[in-house]
Write an enzyme that holds these catalytic residues in place. Structure first.
Site, short mmCIF file in Angstrom:
data_model
loop_
_atom_site.label_atom_id
_atom_site.label_comp_id
_atom_site.label_asym_id
_atom_site.label_seq_id
_atom_site.Cartn_x
_atom_site.Cartn_y
_atom_site.Cartn_z
N ARG A 114 0.83 -1.20 0.00
CA ARG A 114 0.00 0.00 0.00
C ARG A 114 0.87 1.26 0.00
NH1 ARG A 114 -5.02 1.65 -1.49
NH2 ARG A 114 -6.21 2.71 0.14
N THR A 417 -8.95 0.02 -9.29
CA THR A 417 -8.33 -1.27 -9.04
C THR A 417 -8.53 -2.34 -10.09
OG1 THR A 417 -10.02 -2.35 -7.70
CG2 THR A 417 -8.57 -0.89 -6.54
N THR A 435 -3.86 -1.41 -7.59
CA THR A 435 -4.63 -0.19 -7.87
C THR A 435 -3.78 1.05 -8.07
OG1 THR A 435 -6.41 1.20 -7.00
CG2 THR A 435 -4.89 0.29 -5.41
N SER A 489 -8.20 0.85 2.92
CA SER A 489 -8.59 0.33 1.61
C SER A 489 -9.79 -0.60 1.75
CB SER A 489 -7.42 -0.44 0.99
OG SER A 489 -7.83 -1.12 -0.17
N SER A 490 -10.50 -0.79 0.64
CA SER A 490 -11.56 -1.80 0.57
C SER A 490 -11.12 -3.04 -0.19
CB SER A 490 -12.80 -1.21 -0.12
OG SER A 490 -13.33 -0.15 0.63
N GLY A 513 -13.75 0.04 -5.79
CA GLY A 513 -13.87 0.94 -4.66
C GLY A 513 -14.47 0.24 -3.45
#
Length: 606
Positions: A114, A417, A435, A489-490, A513
């Site tokens: 990330r 993403t 992403t 994040s999802s 998302g």
């Protein structure tokens, strides 16, 4: 030669063979078999020994060829990612980040790539001079939203532990395709046509658009020599070729030099980036009298927490006893009663997400463990809040013993993403979601050499932080901007195991998302509870809820389903819900994979 020397020579020969890694030579597909944008039914794909599912046929084929050459699932993912950065630049690439879940036959590892906030970032990063949250697009476009890219450094870390083929060999497919060119796909063309901001960047405009301002048409062969040059440097030098030296200098110049919206990224931020290896977040799940083990990514991802909560709450309701119904076309559909239970559980999960989930290096888990949010007793109590009519807006629970002094974050957009699922011939499994955040990220393209048209796009990942650092009561939110922090994040890369045998059964995930959580949960529930194969589960209509509105995929549900939900207090919004699900499921004799009919992905294997 004496028998003893013969034996010695054979031993030396075998030793040399054992020490030499398998070789890999990439052969491009003769043409790009893209599927049209929109919705197109897909059959699913059966394989015997291994399978790769990715968002573009060229990327999938690169991964397949790596596996065919004896590479690991991790090797294949690197090749897939580098090709996706070329042919699907709107979604992911070397200027972005990723979460990678890997099963090596014994242990599930979570590799965190990330992005991080610059050292000069602070809680006011996305506030106006008046102290109000910026408009989303105003925050995204330019350098302000760019975080330190982490995908390449993370893949390098994982390759050291899980790779079989040489690192440099895995860049062959993307380099060759970048130099020889690839055909513009219908989806890329459609997104370029509707894009408002990308052509404002001169480097991106020169690459993606014709002199008259129109995007290159479907089938146009697009070459990207600058991207190939950067990949050659990374292949030879590793991630330091991206995070230090001329490429890093070009990234910083692009971010800080934006005329209207400069960012705070520095060379020191790039050089200081370190990927993290985390403990996967796993929980037990029971469906149809069978016990499974679900493993996903821990915070800073909220994906596995929310999915585990939703599925756990549903198991404390009558959901399992509600059969599917048939649509007008005869295809199966979730019943409105089941959708009511699902969306109410989702509201409760998203309320917890908004309060508690953030980068674990900055935010403590409630009760000292993220498992507190997945505890069966806690989820049963939360499920008890689901009534006959919609609660519309849910409140967070208290999973830990002690109250936490965190505020409740306001909802804000999330985008972007791509997802990759792979299972190799050794039974090692990978699920990776990758992403640049919004469509085409920050709409900033970097061409380090300045020669030719092309390069790579930068992420806008910092807009995944809460723009307002405090809630209405003045309490700080878990996902506020802080220096060096990873935004929540999802992304929901998921692996499912048979609890008794430990055998990996499913690799799944999606872009989309915050809706990633719903897309992935839908697929898992359909495969485990309704007995669907990966393609059937992916092709089901999409649905979800994160706040008051109940979202249903446009034109996929009958009017009586909408009417039932409305009669039970739901504010129904029918909208395009363009998932990009990829999933591989184990079955007798091998695997069966599925790719989302809403995008261009395919599954390949042997």
């Amino acid at each position: 030669m004496s028998p003893r020397l013969n034996v010695l020579a054979l031993a030396l020969l075998l030793g040399a063979c054992a020490a030499t890694p398998p070789s890999f030579t990439y052969i491009p597909l003769p043409q790009q078999p893209e599927l049209a944008s929109g919705y197109q039914d897909k059959p699913g794909w059966a394989t015997r020994h291994y399978a790769v599912a990715a968002a573009n046929p060229l990327a999938t084929d690169a991964g397949r060829q790596v596996l065919a050459a004896g590479g690991s699932a991790l090797d294949a993912a690197i090749a897939v990612q580098m090709v996706l950065g070329l042919v699907e630049p709107q979604s992911s690439g070397i200027g972005g980040g990723a979460f990678l879940l890997y099963y090596d036959g014994k242990v599930v590892s979570a590799y965190d790539g990330r992005e991080t906030a610059p050292a000069a970032a602070d809680e006011r990063l996305f506030l106006t001079a008046e102290g109000k949250p910026m408009e989303f697009d105003a925050a995204v476009v330019g350098g302000r939203s760019v975080g330190v890219p982490g995908a390449v450094a993370m893949l390098e870390m994982a390759h050291r532990e899980q790779g079989k083929l040489p690192w440099a060999a895995l860049f062959q497919p993307a380099i060759r395709l970048a130099e020889q060119g690839f055909a513009v796909s219908p989806r890329l063309f459609t997104l370029l046509q509707s894009e408002r901001y990308l052509k404002q960047d001169p480097v991106a405009a020169a690459y993606f658009y014709q002199p008259d301002g129109q995007p290159w048409p479907v089938g146009h062969v697009l070459q990207n020599q600058p991207y190939a040059e950067v990949l050659r440097a990374i292949a030879a030098q590793g991630s330091k070729a991206l995070l230090q030296g001329p490429v890093a200098e070009a990234i910083v110049a692009k971010v800080r030099g934006h005329a209207a919206n400069p960012g705070r990224l520095t060379l020191a931020d790039l050089a200081a980036y370190r990927p993290k290896k985390r403990t996967a977040l796993c929980s037990d799940y029971r469906a149809r009298e069978h016990d499974y083990r679900l493993c996903g990514f821990p915070p800073p991802s909220s994906g596995m927490l929310a999915i585990g909560q939703i599925l756990g709450m549903l198991n404390a309701t009558p959901a399992a006893g509600l059969p599917l119904q048939s649509g007008a076309d005869g295809r199966p559909l979730p019943s409105p009663q089941w959708l009511h239970l699902y969306t109410e559980a989702a509201r409760l999960a998203f309320a917890d997400r908004a309060k508690y989930v953030g980068d674990p290096d900055f935010v403590a888990a409630p009760g000292g463990s993220w498992q507190s949010m997945l505890a069966p007793g806690y989820l049963a109590a939360r499920a008890g809040l689901i009534g006959e009519t919609s609660m519309k807006t849910a409140q967070p629970g208290q999973p830990g013993v002690l109250q936490t002094a965190l505020g409740l974050a306001a909802p804000q957009p999330e985008y972007g993403t791509s997802h990759i699922s792979i299972i190799d011939a050794d039974g090692h499994a990978l699920s990776m979601t990758t992403t640049v955040e919004a469509q085409f990220g920050a709409r900033q393209m970097v061409n380090p050499s300045g020669r030719g048209a092309g390069g790579f796009l930068l992420n806008n990942q910092l807009t995944d932080f809460n723009f307002a650092p405090n809630d209405a009561a003045g309490l700080p939110t878990a996902n506020r901007v802080q220096p060096g922090k990873r935004p929540r994040s999802s992304m929901s890369p998921t692996l499912v195991f048979d609890k008794a045998s430990g055998q990996v059964l499913i690799s799944a995930g999606s872009p989309g998302g915050a809706l990633i959580i719903h897309y992935t949960a839908k697929t898992l529930y359909a495969m485990l509870n309704w007995g669907m194969d990966a393609q059937q589960a992916i092709s089901l209509p999409n649905f979800g809820a994160s706040g008051a509105p109940t979202q249903l995929e446009q034109r996929r549900f009958p009017a009586d389903t909408v009417a039932w939900l409305q009669a039970h207090g739901h504010e129904v919004r029918e909208t395009e819900m363009t998932s990009g699900l990829q999933a591989i499921g184990r079955r007798d004799g091998g695997f069966f994979g599925g790719a989302d009919p809403r995008r261009e992905g395919v599954v390949m294997g042997d």
